[in-house]
Design a protein around this motif. Sequence first.
Motif, PDB file in Angstrom:
ATOM      1  N   GLY A 109       0.863   3.007 -16.172  1.00  0.00           N
ATOM      2  CA  GLY A 109      -0.184   3.731 -15.452  1.00  0.00           C
ATOM      3  C   GLY A 109      -0.243   3.439 -13.970  1.00  0.00           C
ATOM      4  N   TRP A 110       0.614   2.569 -13.466  1.00  0.00           N
ATOM      5  CA  TRP A 110       0.623   2.209 -12.050  1.00  0.00           C
ATOM      6  C   TRP A 110       1.956   2.610 -11.429  1.00  0.00           C
ATOM      7  CZ3 TRP A 110      -2.841  -1.557  -9.388  1.00  0.00           C
ATOM      8  CH2 TRP A 110      -4.019  -1.788 -10.123  1.00  0.00           C
ATOM      9  N   ALA A 111       1.999   2.596 -10.088  1.00  0.00           N
ATOM     10  CA  ALA A 111       3.238   2.883  -9.356  1.00  0.00           C
ATOM     11  C   ALA A 111       3.365   1.914  -8.192  1.00  0.00           C
ATOM     12  CB  ALA A 111       3.243   4.318  -8.854  1.00  0.00           C
ATOM     13  N   LEU A 112       4.591   1.634  -7.834  1.00  0.00           N
ATOM     14  CA  LEU A 112       4.895   0.830  -6.654  1.00  0.00           C
ATOM     15  C   LEU A 112       5.183   1.786  -5.505  1.00  0.00           C
ATOM     16  CD1 LEU A 112       5.465  -1.981  -5.403  1.00  0.00           C
ATOM     17  CD2 LEU A 112       7.852  -1.685  -6.118  1.00  0.00           C
ATOM     18  N   VAL A 113       4.478   1.574  -4.381  1.00  0.00           N
ATOM     19  CA  VAL A 113       4.576   2.471  -3.236  1.00  0.00           C
ATOM     20  C   VAL A 113       5.093   1.713  -2.017  1.00  0.00           C
ATOM     21  CG1 VAL A 113       3.273   3.979  -1.668  1.00  0.00           C
ATOM     22  CG2 VAL A 113       2.681   3.901  -4.096  1.00  0.00           C
ATOM     23  N   ALA A 114       6.106   2.280  -1.365  1.00  0.00           N
ATOM     24  CA  ALA A 114       6.546   1.778  -0.062  1.00  0.00           C
ATOM     25  C   ALA A 114       5.605   2.353   0.992  1.00  0.00           C
ATOM     26  CB  ALA A 114       7.986   2.182   0.215  1.00  0.00           C
ATOM     27  N   VAL A 115       4.890   1.493   1.688  1.00  0.00           N
ATOM     28  CA  VAL A 115       3.894   1.948   2.655  1.00  0.00           C
ATOM     29  C   VAL A 115       4.590   2.556   3.863  1.00  0.00           C
ATOM     30  CG1 VAL A 115       1.979   1.242   4.147  1.00  0.00           C
ATOM     31  CG2 VAL A 115       2.256   0.211   1.861  1.00  0.00           C
ATOM     32  N   SER A 116       4.097   3.712   4.297  1.00  0.00           N
ATOM     33  CA  SER A 116       4.658   4.388   5.466  1.00  0.00           C
ATOM     34  C   SER A 116       3.763   4.234   6.685  1.00  0.00           C
ATOM     35  CB  SER A 116       4.866   5.874   5.167  1.00  0.00           C
ATOM     36  OG  SER A 116       5.339   6.550   6.316  1.00  0.00           O
TER      37      SER A 116
ATOM     38  N   PRO B 203       4.868 -12.638  -1.187  1.00  0.00           N
ATOM     39  CA  PRO B 203       5.683 -12.175  -2.323  1.00  0.00           C
ATOM     40  C   PRO B 203       5.534 -10.668  -2.503  1.00  0.00           C
ATOM     41  CG  PRO B 203       4.404 -14.119  -2.924  1.00  0.00           C
ATOM     42  CD  PRO B 203       3.890 -13.674  -1.596  1.00  0.00           C
ATOM     43  N   ALA B 204       6.654  -9.985  -2.713  1.00  0.00           N
ATOM     44  CA  ALA B 204       6.594  -8.549  -2.970  1.00  0.00           C
ATOM     45  C   ALA B 204       5.984  -8.301  -4.337  1.00  0.00           C
ATOM     46  CB  ALA B 204       7.991  -7.944  -2.901  1.00  0.00           C
ATOM     47  N   PRO B 205       5.285  -7.175  -4.522  1.00  0.00           N
ATOM     48  CA  PRO B 205       4.740  -6.869  -5.848  1.00  0.00           C
ATOM     49  C   PRO B 205       5.859  -6.762  -6.872  1.00  0.00           C
ATOM     50  CG  PRO B 205       3.860  -5.373  -4.168  1.00  0.00           C
ATOM     51  CD  PRO B 205       4.987  -6.120  -3.533  1.00  0.00           C
ATOM     52  N   GLY B 206       5.532  -7.096  -8.100  1.00  0.00           N
ATOM     53  CA  GLY B 206       6.506  -6.952  -9.178  1.00  0.00           C
ATOM     54  C   GLY B 206       6.583  -5.514  -9.661  1.00  0.00           C
TER      55      GLY B 206
ATOM     56  N   VAL C  29       3.624   7.292 -16.183  1.00  0.00           N
ATOM     57  CA  VAL C  29       3.351   7.870 -14.860  1.00  0.00           C
ATOM     58  C   VAL C  29       4.278   9.058 -14.632  1.00  0.00           C
ATOM     59  CG1 VAL C  29       3.363   7.471 -12.377  1.00  0.00           C
ATOM     60  CG2 VAL C  29       2.555   5.675 -13.933  1.00  0.00           C
ATOM     61  N   GLU C  30       3.693  10.195 -14.256  1.00  0.00           N
ATOM     62  CA  GLU C  30       4.475  11.421 -14.091  1.00  0.00           C
ATOM     63  C   GLU C  30       4.987  11.627 -12.671  1.00  0.00           C
ATOM     64  OE1 GLU C  30       2.170  14.654 -15.545  1.00  0.00           O
ATOM     65  OE2 GLU C  30       2.132  13.931 -17.623  1.00  0.00           O
ATOM     66  N   LEU C  31       4.539  10.853 -11.724  1.00  0.00           N
ATOM     67  CA  LEU C  31       5.024  10.994 -10.352  1.00  0.00           C
ATOM     68  C   LEU C  31       6.505  10.650 -10.281  1.00  0.00           C
ATOM     69  CD1 LEU C  31       2.071   9.272  -8.484  1.00  0.00           C
ATOM     70  CD2 LEU C  31       2.761  11.653  -8.157  1.00  0.00           C
ATOM     71  N   ALA C  32       7.222  11.377  -9.447  1.00  0.00           N
ATOM     72  CA  ALA C  32       8.652  11.146  -9.306  1.00  0.00           C
ATOM     73  C   ALA C  32       8.924  10.076  -8.261  1.00  0.00           C
ATOM     74  CB  ALA C  32       9.358  12.439  -8.900  1.00  0.00           C
ATOM     75  N   VAL C  33       9.937   9.262  -8.518  1.00  0.00           N
ATOM     76  CA  VAL C  33      10.386   8.325  -7.498  1.00  0.00           C
ATOM     77  C   VAL C  33      10.844   9.128  -6.281  1.00  0.00           C
ATOM     78  CG1 VAL C  33      12.160   6.621  -6.923  1.00  0.00           C
ATOM     79  CG2 VAL C  33      11.017   6.536  -9.148  1.00  0.00           C
ATOM     80  N   GLY C  34      10.416   8.690  -5.099  1.00  0.00           N
ATOM     81  CA  GLY C  34      10.707   9.423  -3.872  1.00  0.00           C
ATOM     82  C   GLY C  34       9.601  10.365  -3.439  1.00  0.00           C
ATOM     83  N   GLU C  35       8.556  10.496  -4.251  1.00  0.00           N
ATOM     84  CA  GLU C  35       7.438  11.403  -3.934  1.00  0.00           C
ATOM     85  C   GLU C  35       6.596  10.838  -2.786  1.00  0.00           C
ATOM     86  OE1 GLU C  35       5.537  14.683  -4.225  1.00  0.00           O
ATOM     87  OE2 GLU C  35       5.934  14.281  -6.341  1.00  0.00           O
ATOM     88  N   PRO C  36       6.415  11.592  -1.688  1.00  0.00           N
ATOM     89  CA  PRO C  36       5.473  11.170  -0.641  1.00  0.00           C
ATOM     90  C   PRO C  36       4.040  11.351  -1.156  1.00  0.00           C
ATOM     91  CG  PRO C  36       7.064  12.781   0.181  1.00  0.00           C
ATOM     92  CD  PRO C  36       7.142  12.817  -1.312  1.00  0.00           C
TER      93      PRO C  36
ATOM     94  N   PRO D 226      -2.849   2.269  -8.940  1.00  0.00           N
ATOM     95  CA  PRO D 226      -2.945   3.109 -10.136  1.00  0.00           C
ATOM     96  C   PRO D 226      -2.468   4.528  -9.825  1.00  0.00           C
ATOM     97  CG  PRO D 226      -4.968   1.855  -9.817  1.00  0.00           C
ATOM     98  CD  PRO D 226      -4.150   1.672  -8.575  1.00  0.00           C
ATOM     99  N   ALA D 227      -1.697   5.096 -10.719  1.00  0.00           N
ATOM    100  CA  ALA D 227      -1.134   6.428 -10.466  1.00  0.00           C
ATOM    101  C   ALA D 227      -2.214   7.473 -10.251  1.00  0.00           C
ATOM    102  CB  ALA D 227      -0.217   6.834 -11.616  1.00  0.00           C
ATOM    103  N   GLN D 228      -3.381   7.307 -10.875  1.00  0.00           N
ATOM    104  CA  GLN D 228      -4.452   8.288 -10.708  1.00  0.00           C
ATOM    105  C   GLN D 228      -4.988   8.303  -9.281  1.00  0.00           C
ATOM    106  OE1 GLN D 228      -7.501   7.103 -13.458  1.00  0.00           O
ATOM    107  NE2 GLN D 228      -8.246   5.427 -12.169  1.00  0.00           N
ATOM    108  N   ASN D 229      -4.665   7.273  -8.501  1.00  0.00           N
ATOM    109  CA  ASN D 229      -5.105   7.194  -7.111  1.00  0.00           C
ATOM    110  C   ASN D 229      -4.041   7.669  -6.123  1.00  0.00           C
ATOM    111  OD1 ASN D 229      -6.888   5.155  -8.602  1.00  0.00           O
ATOM    112  ND2 ASN D 229      -7.859   5.230  -6.598  1.00  0.00           N
ATOM    113  N   LEU D 230      -2.962   8.258  -6.636  1.00  0.00           N
ATOM    114  CA  LEU D 230      -1.891   8.756  -5.780  1.00  0.00           C
ATOM    115  C   LEU D 230      -1.850  10.276  -5.837  1.00  0.00           C
ATOM    116  CD1 LEU D 230       0.916   6.207  -6.743  1.00  0.00           C
ATOM    117  CD2 LEU D 230      -0.611   6.139  -4.758  1.00  0.00           C
TER     118      LEU D 230
END
Length: 339
Positions: free
Chosen positions: A26-33, A18-21, A73-80, A124-128
């Motif tokens: 405080g968290w982000a969903l990341v597409a693994v590269s 199952p894909a993450p929801g 979370v302040e990170l932008a969608v699309g941020e590597p 967690p966003a603090q880990n990105l």
Amino acid sequence: MKAVVCRSPGDLVLEDRPAPGAPPAGWALVAVSHVGICGTDYHIFEGKHPFLAYPRIMGHEVSGIVVETGEGVELAVGEPVVINPYLSCGKCIACRHGKPNCCVRIEVLGVHRDGAMCERILVPAQNLYPANGLSLADAAAVEFLAIGAHAVRRSRADPGARTLVIGAGPIGLGTAIFARIAGLDVTLLDMSSERLAFAANELGFQILDGSRSAVPDLVREATSGEGFDVVFDATGNTQSVQSAFAHVAHGGTLVLVSVVKDDISFSDPEFHKREMTLIGSRNALRADFDHVAASIRNGAVPLAKLVTHRTTLSGTPRDLARWAHEKSGLIKAVIEVGS
């Protein structure tokens, strides 16, 4: 989503999971590269990790792209991003003292909880950490190099210090590279002539080949009998760690980069006679990740030479199982997950 799952020792498969929801606050969903394959991953596959519950999705050396963010979370969608895989509690004595790398309740992605050998992961966003111009392939190498960078910083060694790194695997090579960046005079010791030839011919390090002569004799000859100012042990071998005490000069420092399951014993009179400093080094901090990323960007890290093997997510069950036993020519393998 597709995920590589180690169901039990020796049983590695590609599964639908199952894909993450949606990410919580405080968290982000990341597409693994990209995901680097670590010695820990091989140990998990072989059933040699002492505190692991199966089944497990491995993978903790990770880069990716933010695809969705939770509240705050302040990170932008699309941020590597580079992923710091050490999830800390933020409340224990280590975290309060600014050392989340040795959090009392630490959880490492791919070890204590499922990791990134999959298409998407919640973090967690603090880990990105923004990749800031690094390619996603290079960004996946930051974590394993940060281990050595952290150990070098922990040593507090002065530029020019005569330095021995024991173990020419990926962690030892990373330690040697960042010791050289710090201005230390670095020699690598290993029992593998093949790995030492790589370290000398491709990376330009001085070497001591423990397969050809007794190590104490090699150390005496290399240091005129004085020993090394700083010794890093990155072998994960109990006998090597215990022997390393004898390689340290009077007033010198021994840094244990790798960890072993056994008790370590040493001669207390020798330890006190030399007024040695013994340092443990675990994981890495944000400052180490930043230092590694900057060093890659400025060309100080020969990543093109370190990454010797590549595979895909679908090819990982076959290739990781093979590389666990076929080590010739292997330094660092990377999984290309994203398209």
